[in-house]
Design a protein around this motif. Structure first.
Motif, PDB file in Angstrom:
ATOM      1  N   VAL A 310     -14.333 -19.037 -41.772  1.00  0.00           N
ATOM      2  CA  VAL A 310     -15.630 -18.693 -42.413  1.00  0.00           C
ATOM      3  C   VAL A 310     -15.751 -17.209 -42.526  1.00  0.00           C
ATOM      4  O   VAL A 310     -16.303 -16.580 -43.526  1.00  0.00           O
ATOM      5  N   GLY A 311     -14.912 -16.538 -41.764  1.00  0.00           N
ATOM      6  CA  GLY A 311     -14.921 -15.018 -41.856  1.00  0.00           C
ATOM      7  C   GLY A 311     -15.351 -14.490 -40.752  1.00  0.00           C
ATOM      8  O   GLY A 311     -15.895 -15.063 -39.655  1.00  0.00           O
ATOM      9  N   THR A 312     -15.541 -13.095 -40.642  1.00  0.00           N
ATOM     10  CA  THR A 312     -16.215 -12.288 -39.524  1.00  0.00           C
ATOM     11  C   THR A 312     -17.775 -12.130 -39.978  1.00  0.00           C
ATOM     12  O   THR A 312     -18.142 -12.114 -41.197  1.00  0.00           O
ATOM     13  N   VAL A 313     -18.637 -12.276 -38.900  1.00  0.00           N
ATOM     14  CA  VAL A 313     -20.059 -12.015 -39.057  1.00  0.00           C
ATOM     15  C   VAL A 313     -20.318 -10.912 -38.525  1.00  0.00           C
ATOM     16  O   VAL A 313     -20.062 -10.290 -37.486  1.00  0.00           O
ATOM     17  N   THR A 314     -21.125 -10.004 -39.541  1.00  0.00           N
ATOM     18  CA  THR A 314     -21.653  -8.555 -39.100  1.00  0.00           C
ATOM     19  C   THR A 314     -23.284  -8.893 -39.049  1.00  0.00           C
ATOM     20  O   THR A 314     -23.665  -9.660 -39.633  1.00  0.00           O
ATOM     21  N   MET A 315     -23.646  -7.822 -38.366  1.00  0.00           N
ATOM     22  CA  MET A 315     -25.357  -7.547 -38.330  1.00  0.00           C
ATOM     23  C   MET A 315     -25.741  -6.182 -38.435  1.00  0.00           C
ATOM     24  O   MET A 315     -25.017  -5.280 -38.189  1.00  0.00           O
ATOM     25  N   SER A 316     -26.965  -5.951 -39.174  1.00  0.00           N
ATOM     26  CA  SER A 316     -27.667  -4.694 -39.073  1.00  0.00           C
ATOM     27  C   SER A 316     -28.604  -4.598 -38.037  1.00  0.00           C
ATOM     28  O   SER A 316     -29.180  -5.770 -37.680  1.00  0.00           O
ATOM     29  N   PHE A 317     -28.817  -3.329 -37.655  1.00  0.00           N
ATOM     30  CA  PHE A 317     -29.671  -3.221 -36.239  1.00  0.00           C
ATOM     31  C   PHE A 317     -30.599  -2.176 -36.465  1.00  0.00           C
ATOM     32  O   PHE A 317     -30.369  -1.108 -37.218  1.00  0.00           O
ATOM     33  N   GLY A 318     -31.978  -2.229 -36.236  1.00  0.00           N
ATOM     34  CA  GLY A 318     -33.035  -1.383 -36.226  1.00  0.00           C
ATOM     35  C   GLY A 318     -33.613  -1.045 -34.757  1.00  0.00           C
ATOM     36  O   GLY A 318     -33.911  -2.130 -34.299  1.00  0.00           O
ATOM     37  N   VAL A 319     -33.997   0.168 -34.613  1.00  0.00           N
ATOM     38  CA  VAL A 319     -34.283   0.450 -32.978  1.00  0.00           C
ATOM     39  C   VAL A 319     -35.546   1.448 -32.991  1.00  0.00           C
ATOM     40  O   VAL A 319     -35.710   2.210 -33.976  1.00  0.00           O
ATOM     41  N   ALA A 320     -36.489   1.050 -32.389  1.00  0.00           N
ATOM     42  CA  ALA A 320     -37.662   1.968 -32.079  1.00  0.00           C
ATOM     43  C   ALA A 320     -38.024   1.785 -30.634  1.00  0.00           C
ATOM     44  O   ALA A 320     -37.727   1.038 -29.856  1.00  0.00           O
ATOM     45  N   GLN A 321     -38.612   3.158 -30.370  1.00  0.00           N
ATOM     46  CA  GLN A 321     -39.208   3.372 -29.055  1.00  0.00           C
ATOM     47  C   GLN A 321     -40.645   2.955 -28.798  1.00  0.00           C
ATOM     48  O   GLN A 321     -41.419   3.531 -29.674  1.00  0.00           O
ATOM     49  N   PHE A 322     -41.235   2.613 -27.777  1.00  0.00           N
ATOM     50  CA  PHE A 322     -42.420   2.163 -27.588  1.00  0.00           C
ATOM     51  C   PHE A 322     -43.413   3.495 -27.198  1.00  0.00           C
ATOM     52  O   PHE A 322     -42.660   4.412 -26.367  1.00  0.00           O
ATOM     53  N   ALA A 323     -44.498   3.550 -27.845  1.00  0.00           N
ATOM     54  CA  ALA A 323     -45.282   4.994 -27.548  1.00  0.00           C
ATOM     55  C   ALA A 323     -46.372   4.241 -26.885  1.00  0.00           C
ATOM     56  O   ALA A 323     -47.173   3.683 -27.366  1.00  0.00           O
ATOM     57  N   PHE A 324     -46.555   5.045 -25.483  1.00  0.00           N
ATOM     58  CA  PHE A 324     -47.759   4.336 -24.535  1.00  0.00           C
ATOM     59  C   PHE A 324     -48.888   4.124 -25.656  1.00  0.00           C
ATOM     60  O   PHE A 324     -49.485   5.170 -26.221  1.00  0.00           O
ATOM     61  N   GLY A 325     -49.563   3.020 -25.410  1.00  0.00           N
ATOM     62  CA  GLY A 325     -50.994   2.616 -25.929  1.00  0.00           C
ATOM     63  C   GLY A 325     -50.882   2.392 -27.359  1.00  0.00           C
ATOM     64  O   GLY A 325     -52.015   1.984 -27.955  1.00  0.00           O
ATOM     65  N   GLU A 326     -49.975   2.503 -28.071  1.00  0.00           N
ATOM     66  CA  GLU A 326     -49.760   1.938 -29.346  1.00  0.00           C
ATOM     67  C   GLU A 326     -49.945   0.509 -29.693  1.00  0.00           C
ATOM     68  O   GLU A 326     -49.653  -0.419 -28.692  1.00  0.00           O
ATOM     69  N   PRO A 327     -50.427  -0.027 -30.693  1.00  0.00           N
ATOM     70  CA  PRO A 327     -50.415  -1.391 -31.008  1.00  0.00           C
ATOM     71  C   PRO A 327     -48.901  -1.916 -31.172  1.00  0.00           C
ATOM     72  O   PRO A 327     -48.023  -1.278 -31.761  1.00  0.00           O
ATOM     73  N   LEU A 328     -48.775  -3.072 -30.591  1.00  0.00           N
ATOM     74  CA  LEU A 328     -47.051  -3.536 -30.566  1.00  0.00           C
ATOM     75  C   LEU A 328     -46.841  -3.814 -31.780  1.00  0.00           C
ATOM     76  O   LEU A 328     -45.538  -3.729 -32.343  1.00  0.00           O
ATOM     77  N   PRO A 329     -47.774  -4.315 -32.701  1.00  0.00           N
ATOM     78  CA  PRO A 329     -47.257  -4.328 -34.267  1.00  0.00           C
ATOM     79  C   PRO A 329     -46.554  -3.313 -34.806  1.00  0.00           C
ATOM     80  O   PRO A 329     -45.830  -3.154 -35.854  1.00  0.00           O
ATOM     81  N   SER A 330     -47.325  -1.858 -34.460  1.00  0.00           N
ATOM     82  CA  SER A 330     -46.580  -0.562 -34.925  1.00  0.00           C
ATOM     83  C   SER A 330     -45.187  -0.575 -34.602  1.00  0.00           C
ATOM     84  O   SER A 330     -44.250  -0.109 -35.168  1.00  0.00           O
ATOM     85  N   LEU A 331     -44.982  -0.943 -33.194  1.00  0.00           N
ATOM     86  CA  LEU A 331     -43.618  -0.763 -32.676  1.00  0.00           C
ATOM     87  C   LEU A 331     -42.634  -1.444 -33.492  1.00  0.00           C
ATOM     88  O   LEU A 331     -41.567  -1.227 -33.765  1.00  0.00           O
ATOM     89  N   ILE A 332     -43.218  -3.025 -33.678  1.00  0.00           N
ATOM     90  CA  ILE A 332     -42.442  -3.883 -34.288  1.00  0.00           C
ATOM     91  C   ILE A 332     -42.001  -3.403 -35.870  1.00  0.00           C
ATOM     92  O   ILE A 332     -41.015  -3.581 -36.442  1.00  0.00           O
TER      93      ILE A 332
END
Length: 368
Positions: A310-332
């Motif tokens: 089937v071949g090689t599977v690859t993935m793309s990644f996105g990373v963010a850091q939590f800021a204290f007190g921020e709404p979690l939807p903002s982090l996501i």
């Protein structure tokens, strides 16, 4: 803060969660389920507990009509009753609260019965002793002997009834324990993705809230990694959804084994996965994401039925850091934006929120 399930059930259905009636309602529910030969599953128990409490008028009316019509409570009817009246509820939490109250009620009742049983037994022994002494006396009146004998007989009868009630309550307590065990299974199933066996979106939401709260309390770092399989639609289109499912299983296994205890892995939805990374700063989380990416690139997916690659599977990644007190939807949202930036930038790579342009005019146009 999550709502107290005891309060939630009162708000939704008006069922009073007091220990003095929880045991009565629970036993009535068990009796009715036995009478109509209904399997004692958590969902069925919730329906019949609510019926026994007589607080949900619509449910009460529906079941009364079914009983009056002589309907058999098949699995289909039971499922319909549950989903009609409780399908949107957090039933695992509510049932757990019910079971807890019933256990407390039964424990108190059993303790009282044991105490009464001990008193009755002592009284019976005393009467037996008195009877023996009276029988030994030549001048004791027959009426007195008969009265004591009658009291002794009544006491012995009460002892037998008390013992029987104690056995019934112990059996009910055992049934409740079985119910609580079933509830644990229900809760686990509700938080597990059935295909990959890792946490699902609901589990992700719970873990993220928990870890964000802990990070704020401890003043520690917390990062979020979102990742998505590249060109997954082409895999499904070319090889079919069964192979697509196998790819998802392989990816899940590879990611969780590689991350180990460093992060909590959940299936975020479709071909997208999420990692909650406690006690790590942004660069450390990016390094972990790249380790995950490289580990997956080494895997080659084979179609076992045909032997074709089937071949090689690859993935793309996105990373963010939590800021204290921020709404979690903002982090996501920041992690998701970084993920789609990685896809837009050529896929099979890691990007973080630090790589995203901050100027309003530098918005990234995402291709499909």
């Amino acid at each position: 803060m999550d709502a107290d399930p005891k309060v939630a059930i009162e708000l939704r259905w008006g069922i009073e969660m007091h220990a003095d009636n929880a045991g009565q309602y629970g036993q009535t529910a068990m009796d009715l389920m036995a009478r109509f030969e209904i399997p004692p599953t958590p969902h069925n128990y919730l329906v019949w507990y609510s019926y026994a409490a007589k607080e949900n008028a619509a449910l009460l009316r529906t079941i009364d009509i079914l009983i009056a019509d002589g309907r058999t409570f098949t699995d289909a009817w039971c499922d319909d009753l549950y989903f009609q009246f409780f399908g949107q509820a957090d039933d695992a939490a509510i049932l757990s609260a019910l079971a807890e109250n019933m256990e407390e009620s039964l424990a108190g009742t059993i303790a009282q019965i044991l105490e009464a049983s001990a008193d009755t037994s002592q009284f019976g022994s005393a009467l037996s002793d008195v009877k023996g002494k009276l029988n030994a006396l030549t001048d004791a009146k027959d009426e007195t002997k008969a009265l004591v004998a009658a009291l002794l007989t009544a006491t012995q009868r009460m002892e037998r009834r008390t013992l029987k009630l104690e056995q019934q309550l112990n059996q009910s307590s055992s049934q409740i324990q079985d119910l609580r065990n079933d509830l644990e299974s229900v809760r686990t199933e509700a938080l597990t993705d059935p295909l990959t066996g890792i946490g699902n979106r609901k589990a992700f939401d719970n873990y993220l809230r928990e870890k964000a709260m802990h990070a704020m309390e401890e003043g520690s770092d917390l990062c979020l990694i979102l990742c998505d399989i590249d060109h997954f639609k082409k895999v499904n289109d070319q090889w079919g959804h069964q192979i697509g499912d196998k790819v998802l299983e392989l990816v899940s296994q590879c990611l969780t084994e590689t991350a180990g205890s460093q992060a909590i892995c959940c299936r975020y939805g479709g071909e997208e996965f999420a990692f909650i990374v406690p006690a790590q700063q942004l660069q450390q989380a990016c390094d972990l994401a790249d380790i995950l990416r490289l580990a997956l690139c080494e895997k080659c997916v084979m179609n076992r039925a045909s032997g074709a690659s089937v071949g090689t599977v690859t993935m793309s990644f996105g990373v963010a850091q939590f800021a204290f007190g921020e709404p979690l939807p903002s982090l996501i949202e920041r992690a998701d934006t970084a993920l789609y930036a990685a896809k837009h930038n050529g896929r099979n790579q890691v990007m973080s929120e630090a790589d995203i342009p901050k100027e309003p005019g530098d918005q990234i146009a995402i291709a499909g």
